[in-house]
Design a protein around this motif. Sequence first.
Motif, PDB file in Angstrom:
ATOM      1  N   ILE A  59      -3.525  17.354   6.342  1.00 10.72           N
ATOM      2  CA  ILE A  59      -3.081  18.386   5.391  1.00 10.72           C
ATOM      3  C   ILE A  59      -2.569  19.614   6.137  1.00 10.72           C
ATOM      4  N   VAL A  60      -3.317  20.023   7.187  1.00  8.46           N
ATOM      5  CA  VAL A  60      -2.907  21.181   7.992  1.00  8.46           C
ATOM      6  C   VAL A  60      -1.537  20.936   8.613  1.00  8.46           C
ATOM      7  N   HIS A  61      -1.322  19.726   9.161  1.00  9.37           N
ATOM      8  CA  HIS A  61      -0.030  19.395   9.769  1.00  9.37           C
ATOM      9  C   HIS A  61       1.087  19.404   8.730  1.00  9.37           C
ATOM     10  N   LEU A  62       0.771  18.857   7.537  1.00  7.76           N
ATOM     11  CA  LEU A  62       1.788  18.825   6.474  1.00  7.76           C
ATOM     12  C   LEU A  62       2.171  20.237   6.049  1.00  7.76           C
ATOM     13  N   LEU A  63       1.171  21.111   5.940  1.00  2.00           N
ATOM     14  CA  LEU A  63       1.444  22.501   5.553  1.00  2.00           C
ATOM     15  C   LEU A  63       2.259  23.222   6.622  1.00  2.00           C
ATOM     16  N   LYS A  64       2.036  22.855   7.874  1.00  2.00           N
ATOM     17  CA  LYS A  64       2.799  23.472   8.965  1.00  2.00           C
ATOM     18  C   LYS A  64       4.233  22.959   9.013  1.00  2.00           C
ATOM     19  N   GLY A  65       4.453  21.780   8.414  1.00  2.00           N
ATOM     20  CA  GLY A  65       5.790  21.180   8.447  1.00  2.00           C
ATOM     21  C   GLY A  65       6.096  20.499   9.763  1.00  2.00           C
ATOM     22  N   GLU A  66       5.039  20.105  10.504  1.00  2.00           N
ATOM     23  CA  GLU A  66       5.246  19.456  11.803  1.00  2.00           C
ATOM     24  C   GLU A  66       5.614  17.989  11.612  1.00  2.00           C
ATOM     25  N   LYS A  67       6.564  17.526  12.421  1.00  2.00           N
ATOM     26  CA  LYS A  67       7.021  16.135  12.310  1.00  2.00           C
ATOM     27  C   LYS A  67       6.091  15.180  13.052  1.00  2.00           C
ATOM     28  N   ASN A  68       5.518  15.634  14.187  1.00  3.14           N
ATOM     29  CA  ASN A  68       4.634  14.787  14.967  1.00  3.14           C
ATOM     30  C   ASN A  68       3.207  14.890  14.437  1.00  3.14           C
ATOM     31  N   LEU A  69       2.830  13.915  13.642  1.00  6.53           N
ATOM     32  CA  LEU A  69       1.505  13.923  13.034  1.00  6.53           C
ATOM     33  C   LEU A  69       0.474  13.361  14.017  1.00  6.53           C
ATOM     34  N   PRO A  70      -0.790  13.739  13.872  1.00 10.85           N
ATOM     35  CA  PRO A  70      -1.827  13.222  14.778  1.00 10.85           C
ATOM     36  C   PRO A  70      -1.988  11.710  14.633  1.00 10.85           C
ATOM     37  N   ASN A  71      -2.303  11.044  15.754  1.00 12.34           N
ATOM     38  CA  ASN A  71      -2.463   9.587  15.735  1.00 12.34           C
ATOM     39  C   ASN A  71      -3.855   9.211  15.251  1.00 12.34           C
ATOM     40  N   ASP A  72      -3.930   8.090  14.541  1.00 10.51           N
ATOM     41  CA  ASP A  72      -5.218   7.585  14.086  1.00 10.51           C
ATOM     42  C   ASP A  72      -5.044   6.118  13.736  1.00 10.51           C
ATOM     43  N   SER A  73      -6.051   5.335  14.001  1.00  4.81           N
ATOM     44  CA  SER A  73      -5.943   3.892  13.743  1.00  4.81           C
ATOM     45  C   SER A  73      -5.797   3.586  12.265  1.00  4.81           C
ATOM     46  N   ALA A  74      -6.315   4.492  11.414  1.00  7.52           N
ATOM     47  CA  ALA A  74      -6.234   4.272   9.957  1.00  7.52           C
ATOM     48  C   ALA A  74      -5.142   5.127   9.336  1.00  7.52           C
ATOM     49  N   LEU A  75      -4.092   5.420  10.114  1.00  9.27           N
ATOM     50  CA  LEU A  75      -3.047   6.337   9.657  1.00  9.27           C
ATOM     51  C   LEU A  75      -2.424   5.909   8.334  1.00  9.27           C
ATOM     52  N   ASP A  76      -2.087   4.622   8.215  1.00  9.02           N
ATOM     53  CA  ASP A  76      -1.414   4.150   7.001  1.00  9.02           C
ATOM     54  C   ASP A  76      -2.267   4.398   5.755  1.00  9.02           C
ATOM     55  N   ASN A  77      -3.567   4.093   5.855  1.00  4.97           N
ATOM     56  CA  ASN A  77      -4.454   4.290   4.711  1.00  4.97           C
ATOM     57  C   ASN A  77      -4.587   5.761   4.351  1.00  4.97           C
ATOM     58  N   VAL A  78      -4.681   6.599   5.379  1.00  2.00           N
ATOM     59  CA  VAL A  78      -4.846   8.026   5.154  1.00  2.00           C
ATOM     60  C   VAL A  78      -3.612   8.619   4.488  1.00  2.00           C
ATOM     61  N   ILE A  79      -2.442   8.234   4.977  1.00  2.99           N
ATOM     62  CA  ILE A  79      -1.195   8.746   4.400  1.00  2.99           C
ATOM     63  C   ILE A  79      -1.095   8.349   2.935  1.00  2.99           C
ATOM     64  N   GLU A  80      -1.485   7.108   2.647  1.00 11.19           N
ATOM     65  CA  GLU A  80      -1.444   6.652   1.250  1.00 11.19           C
ATOM     66  C   GLU A  80      -2.356   7.504   0.377  1.00 11.19           C
ATOM     67  N   GLU A  81      -3.542   7.877   0.929  1.00 10.21           N
ATOM     68  CA  GLU A  81      -4.464   8.717   0.178  1.00 10.21           C
ATOM     69  C   GLU A  81      -3.901  10.127  -0.011  1.00 10.21           C
ATOM     70  N   CYS A  82      -3.140  10.589   0.984  1.00  8.86           N
ATOM     71  CA  CYS A  82      -2.659  11.977   0.953  1.00  8.86           C
ATOM     72  C   CYS A  82      -1.354  12.151   0.191  1.00  8.86           C
ATOM     73  N   LEU A  83      -0.669  11.069  -0.115  1.00 12.16           N
ATOM     74  CA  LEU A  83       0.629  11.191  -0.793  1.00 12.16           C
ATOM     75  C   LEU A  83       0.540  11.964  -2.109  1.00 12.16           C
ATOM     76  N   PRO A  84      -0.477  11.675  -2.965  1.00 10.86           N
ATOM     77  CA  PRO A  84      -0.561  12.471  -4.201  1.00 10.86           C
ATOM     78  C   PRO A  84      -0.728  13.961  -3.926  1.00 10.86           C
ATOM     79  N   LEU A  85      -1.532  14.297  -2.900  1.00 17.53           N
ATOM     80  CA  LEU A  85      -1.732  15.706  -2.567  1.00 17.53           C
ATOM     81  C   LEU A  85      -0.450  16.317  -2.025  1.00 17.53           C
ATOM     82  N   ALA A  86       0.257  15.559  -1.168  1.00 18.31           N
ATOM     83  CA  ALA A  86       1.519  16.069  -0.622  1.00 18.31           C
ATOM     84  C   ALA A  86       2.520  16.334  -1.746  1.00 18.31           C
ATOM     85  N   SER A  87       2.545  15.414  -2.719  1.00 17.83           N
ATOM     86  CA  SER A  87       3.445  15.580  -3.869  1.00 17.83           C
ATOM     87  C   SER A  87       3.060  16.817  -4.673  1.00 17.83           C
TER      88      SER A  87
END
Length: 307
Positions: free
Chosen positions: A48-76
Motif C-alpha cells: 500500500i505504501v509503495h502504491l501511494l508513493k507511485g513507485e513502479k518497482n514493487l517489493p519482491n515476495d513469493s506470494a506477490l500474485d496473491n497479495v496483489i489480487e487482495e490489494c486490487l479492490p483497495l487500489a481501485s
Amino acid sequence: MLYKDFKTSIKSLGFLSIEDFMKYIGVTSADVLKWEEKDDVPYTVSLIVHLLKGEKNLPNDSALDNVIEECLPLASLLEESSSFPHKLEEMFLLQKQLNDSTNGKNWELGINRFGKDINWLRCIHMEVAELIESTPWKHWKNINAQPDMNNIHVELVDIWHFLMSYILQETNVPKAVSLVNTHCIYEAVEDVDVKAMVKESEKLSYISLAIETGNMPTFSGIERFIDQFFRCCKISGLSFTWLQKLYIGKNCLNKFRQDNGYKEGSYIKEWNGREDNVVMVEIIETMDNVSFDILYEELTQAYNKCK
C-alpha cells in the motif's frame, strides 16, 4: 519493510502520525504494536505504501500474485477517492443552497425565516429512529422480517443532510470538506449484520443527546459524528459513491418538495401508490452520474402523472 523504514515512508506521504495512517487503511493500534515488536511491517501494508508513493518497482515476495489480487479492490478505492474532495464540496454547497432557500440566509443562527427554531441534533436523533424502524428490532412483532435495506440507505442519506447542516452551522465549506475527507475511504460490507448496524446507528443518537445536554463539546462532537456516521455507512453496505448519488437525489427531491407545496401541506407524497423516495431511487439507478437538473425534470414529469 522494517518498521523504522515504514515510519519514515508514511511521513514522506504526508501523514502527520502513524495514527493517521492507521485510520486511513483501517488497522488497529494492536496491529501496529505487533509490527513495532517484530520490526516488520506486513507485506500488504508495505505494498500500500509503495502504491501511494507511485513507485513502479514493487517489493519482491513469493506470494506477490496473491497479495496483489487482495490489494486490487483497495487500489481501485484509492484511485476513486481522488474525486472525493470534489464530491464532498458539491454536496456541502448543495446543502447550503437548500438550507438558504428553505430556511433563509441566516439559518446558521438556529432560526429560520419564519421564526421557527432549528435543531439539527434533534433531526438526526429522529432520523436514527426511522432507520431503526426499517429493521425487525421489535421482540414482540414480525421478529423474522427482513430489514428494508433500501430505506435504511435513504434514512442514512437523510441523516447526512442534517449532519452536514450541523457541520455548516459551526464552520464553512472548505473546513467541512477537510474534516470529512479522510473518513470517506472505506469498503462497504456485503453481508450486513443487522444487530450491529442498529447498535452503531443508535450511537449517532447518543452523540446528539450528549452534545444537546452539554456533556460533549460541540467540535469534538462533530468529529465523533463524522467518524460514527461513516462507520454506520460501512456496516450498512452503503458505499460513499452510492451515498453521494443518493444524496444528490434526495437533495433534489427535497428541493422539488419545497417547490411543490411541502411546507404548506399540499404536496402529494404518494405517486400512484409509490412513495416519492422510491421513484427518485429508481430514476437515479439509471444514471451513471446524477445530474441535479436532469433529475429535477424527471421528477417533474413523474409527479405530473399522479396529480
